[in-house]
Design an enzyme around this catalytic site. Structure first.
Site, PDB file in Angstrom:
ATOM      1  N   ASP A 198       0.854  -1.197   0.000  1.00  0.00           N
ATOM      2  CA  ASP A 198       0.000   0.000   0.000  1.00  0.00           C
ATOM      3  C   ASP A 198       0.886   1.242   0.000  1.00  0.00           C
ATOM      4  O   ASP A 198       1.767   1.391   0.841  1.00  0.00           O
ATOM      5  CB  ASP A 198      -0.899  -0.026   1.245  1.00  0.00           C
ATOM      6  CG  ASP A 198      -1.929   1.085   1.223  1.00  0.00           C
ATOM      7  OD1 ASP A 198      -3.127   0.771   1.136  1.00  0.00           O
ATOM      8  OD2 ASP A 198      -1.524   2.263   1.290  1.00  0.00           O
ATOM      9  N   ASN A 206      -1.137  13.060  -4.132  1.00  0.00           N
ATOM     10  CA  ASN A 206      -2.107  13.589  -5.101  1.00  0.00           C
ATOM     11  C   ASN A 206      -2.356  15.069  -4.849  1.00  0.00           C
ATOM     12  O   ASN A 206      -2.379  15.872  -5.783  1.00  0.00           O
ATOM     13  CB  ASN A 206      -3.445  12.845  -4.968  1.00  0.00           C
ATOM     14  CG  ASN A 206      -3.504  11.599  -5.830  1.00  0.00           C
ATOM     15  OD1 ASN A 206      -2.802  11.507  -6.829  1.00  0.00           O
ATOM     16  ND2 ASN A 206      -4.317  10.649  -5.443  1.00  0.00           N
ATOM     17  N   ASP A 215      -0.646   9.194 -10.532  1.00  0.00           N
ATOM     18  CA  ASP A 215      -0.703   8.042 -11.449  1.00  0.00           C
ATOM     19  C   ASP A 215       0.705   7.564 -11.827  1.00  0.00           C
ATOM     20  O   ASP A 215       0.971   6.368 -11.924  1.00  0.00           O
ATOM     21  CB  ASP A 215      -1.451   8.421 -12.742  1.00  0.00           C
ATOM     22  CG  ASP A 215      -2.958   8.436 -12.538  1.00  0.00           C
ATOM     23  OD1 ASP A 215      -3.422   8.092 -11.433  1.00  0.00           O
ATOM     24  OD2 ASP A 215      -3.668   8.795 -13.498  1.00  0.00           O
ATOM     25  N   GLU A 241      -4.515   2.440  -4.560  1.00  0.00           N
ATOM     26  CA  GLU A 241      -3.055   2.511  -4.410  1.00  0.00           C
ATOM     27  C   GLU A 241      -2.544   1.265  -3.681  1.00  0.00           C
ATOM     28  O   GLU A 241      -1.529   1.288  -3.007  1.00  0.00           O
ATOM     29  CB  GLU A 241      -2.650   3.841  -3.742  1.00  0.00           C
ATOM     30  CG  GLU A 241      -2.795   4.015  -2.249  1.00  0.00           C
ATOM     31  CD  GLU A 241      -4.149   3.733  -1.611  1.00  0.00           C
ATOM     32  OE1 GLU A 241      -5.093   3.308  -2.278  1.00  0.00           O
ATOM     33  OE2 GLU A 241      -4.227   3.904  -0.390  1.00  0.00           O
TER      34      GLU A 241
HETATM   35  N1  LIG Z   1      -3.571   9.405  -8.729  1.00  0.00           N
HETATM   36  C1  LIG Z   1      -4.376   8.434  -8.348  1.00  0.00           C
HETATM   37  N2  LIG Z   1      -4.870   8.414  -7.085  1.00  0.00           N
HETATM   38  C2  LIG Z   1      -5.663   7.394  -6.707  1.00  0.00           C
HETATM   39  C3  LIG Z   1      -6.004   6.367  -7.572  1.00  0.00           C
HETATM   40  N3  LIG Z   1      -6.797   5.488  -6.900  1.00  0.00           N
HETATM   41  C4  LIG Z   1      -6.946   5.983  -5.663  1.00  0.00           C
HETATM   42  N4  LIG Z   1      -6.245   7.126  -5.518  1.00  0.00           N
HETATM   43  C5  LIG Z   1      -6.146   7.989  -4.353  1.00  0.00           C
HETATM   44  O1  LIG Z   1      -5.387   7.348  -3.342  1.00  0.00           O
HETATM   45  C6  LIG Z   1      -5.654   8.010  -2.122  1.00  0.00           C
HETATM   46  C7  LIG Z   1      -5.652   7.019  -1.020  1.00  0.00           C
HETATM   47  O2  LIG Z   1      -5.774   7.742   0.162  1.00  0.00           O
HETATM   48  P1  LIG Z   1      -5.982   7.116   1.605  1.00  0.00           P
HETATM   49  O3  LIG Z   1      -6.796   5.846   1.495  1.00  0.00           O
HETATM   50  O4  LIG Z   1      -6.507   8.179   2.474  1.00  0.00           O
HETATM   51  O5  LIG Z   1      -4.574   6.650   2.035  1.00  0.00           O
HETATM   52  P2  LIG Z   1      -3.170   7.392   2.116  1.00  0.00           P
HETATM   53  O6  LIG Z   1      -3.264   8.840   1.835  1.00  0.00           O
HETATM   54  O7  LIG Z   1      -2.265   6.629   1.205  1.00  0.00           O
HETATM   55  O8  LIG Z   1      -2.770   7.186   3.586  1.00  0.00           O
HETATM   56  P3  LIG Z   1      -2.118   5.906   4.271  1.00  0.00           P
HETATM   57  O9  LIG Z   1      -2.767   4.694   3.633  1.00  0.00           O
HETATM   58  O10 LIG Z   1      -2.442   6.036   5.724  1.00  0.00           O
HETATM   59  O11 LIG Z   1      -0.665   5.943   4.006  1.00  0.00           O
HETATM   60  C8  LIG Z   1      -7.022   8.693  -2.301  1.00  0.00           C
HETATM   61  O12 LIG Z   1      -6.816  10.087  -2.280  1.00  0.00           O
HETATM   62  C9  LIG Z   1      -7.475   8.270  -3.676  1.00  0.00           C
HETATM   63  O13 LIG Z   1      -8.161   9.290  -4.362  1.00  0.00           O
HETATM   64  C10 LIG Z   1      -5.472   6.412  -8.906  1.00  0.00           C
HETATM   65  O14 LIG Z   1      -5.713   5.551  -9.751  1.00  0.00           O
HETATM   66  N5  LIG Z   1      -4.666   7.445  -9.241  1.00  0.00           N
END
Ligand SMILES: Nc1nc2c(ncn2[C@@H]2O[C@H](COP(=O)(O)OP(=O)(O)OP(=O)(O)O)[C@@H](O)[C@H]2O)c(=O)[nH]1
Length: 322
Positions: A198, A206, A215, A241
């Site tokens: 993860d 982002n 991405d 992610e």
């Molecule tokens: N650029 C991009 N962002 C994505 C995609 N799929 C999901 N995300 C973003 O990934 C982010 C995941 O955020 P969170 O689940 O809050 O997790 P995190 O910010 O990684 O925090 P931790 O898991 O605690 O490290 C979200 O903002 C989603 O919008 C994608 O295909 N592309």
């Protein structure tokens, strides 16, 4: 032999000649007795060069060999037909002793040509074979359409199994493979491990650099995963992610080593940006080894819980599931 109508008679050879399907007739001595206009156009060899000769092979092949009609005249011995048209022929369902075949002729036209051809015996009143008739049709267009359809079906199958952004296998495929691998591990008593990866603080990446740069990070991570996986491993995009690597024949110790390698290499990557800045990111990884009796949901859940534990330990680390 003549056909009669109100206007008079039409000879059999005129009927052959007017037939728009390329047609060849040979006698019991393999001599060509009819080579109609359609055949001359298709093969580029005029009837005048063929009638009375045994050179029919010349229109189709670089070296002397029987054409299908020759094999019919020789008694259509199946093993002999098979020698020349292996896997490309079958018996006609309409005419006894007749065969149908389809083959590619590389010397035909600019890029070769697929022909569908049939050959049937011509018999006298006593049923003795006194010749054979062969017809030929160009089916290249149909073949090309079938090939294009097969390629597009294959492409759609591929797309339905993979994730568009990273090219890794998708979640649907993960469940299929996981079921299969668990069944295999159970049957043969072999080890099986799985890791969930993860991306840390991905929302912040982002927010800071924009979704497109986010991405890029995912694409880079997928490329690294692909570079690290071994022959029997398979990698999947499991969510936004999150990624999974399935490790057949692998016990927890080796899985942990691989996970640590992926984590360390990813942490070292710098993705350059236009303004001399660079993006760097880290991943948290949960590793779980399959336990006998465990189903796929429980295995994934344990790996997921290990990821949460890694996040609680401060991220950018690997945790082995309880
Ligand atoms: N650029 C991009 N962002 C994505 C995609 N799929 C999901 N995300 C973003 O990934 C982010 C995941 O955020 P969170 O689940 O809050 O997790 P995190 O910010 O990684 O925090 P931790 O898991 O605690 O490290 C979200 O903002 C989603 O919008 C994608 O295909 N592309």
């Amino acid at each position: 032999m003549y056909l009669t109508n109100s206007g008079g008679q039409i000879s059999l050879s005129r009927i052959f000649d007017g037939n728009p399907v390329a047609t060849i007739v040979i006698d019991s001595e393999h001599r060509v007795i009819h080579w109609n206009r359609a055949c001359a156009v298709m093969t580029g060899v005029p009837a005048s060069e063929m009638i009375g000769s045994r050179d029919q092979w010349r229109a189709f092949y670089p070296d002397p060999r029987p054409i299908l009609a020759d094999l019919i005249v020789d008694g259509a011995v199946e093993s002999k037909v098979d020698t020349f048209y292996h896997g490309k022929f079958h018996r006609s369902e309409l005419i006894e002793g007749a065969y149908e075949a389809e083959d590619f002729f590389p010397a035909f036209g600019d890029h070769g040509c697929w022909l569908f051809f049939t050959a049937a015996p011509i018999c006298d009143d006593q049923g003795r074979v006194i010749g054979a008739i062969e017809t030929l049709q160009n089916v290249t267009e149909r073949h090309r359409a079938e090939e294009a359809l097969r390629a597009s079906e294959e492409r759609y199958r591929e797309l339905s199994r993979t994730d568009a952004l990273t090219g890794l296998l998708n979640t649907r495929t993960l469940w299929e493979h996981l079921l299969h691998e668990i069944a295999r591990a159970k049957r043969y008593g072999r080890p099986l491990s799985l890791m969930v990866l993860d991306c840390d603080d991905f929302k912040a990446i982002n927010d800071r650099f924009g979704h497109l740069e986010g991405d890029r990070v995912l694409i880079e991570l997928a490329a690294l995963i692909r570079a690290c996986e071994r022959g029997s491993d398979s990698a999947y995009r499991y969510g936004g992610e999150e990624f999974v690597i399935l490790l057949p024949e692998t016990a927890a110790t080796s899985a942990m080593q691989l996970a640590e390698r992926v984590r360390a290499r990813f942490a070292g990557i710098r993705l350059p940006l236009a303004d001399a800045e660079a993006i760097s990111a880290t991943i948290s990884i949960g590793v779980a080894e399959w336990r006998p009796g465990e189903d796929e949901q429980t295995l994934i859940r344990r790996a997921d819980e290990a990821v949460y534990a890694a996040k609680h330990r401060g991220k950018n680390c690997v945790v082995l599931a309880e």
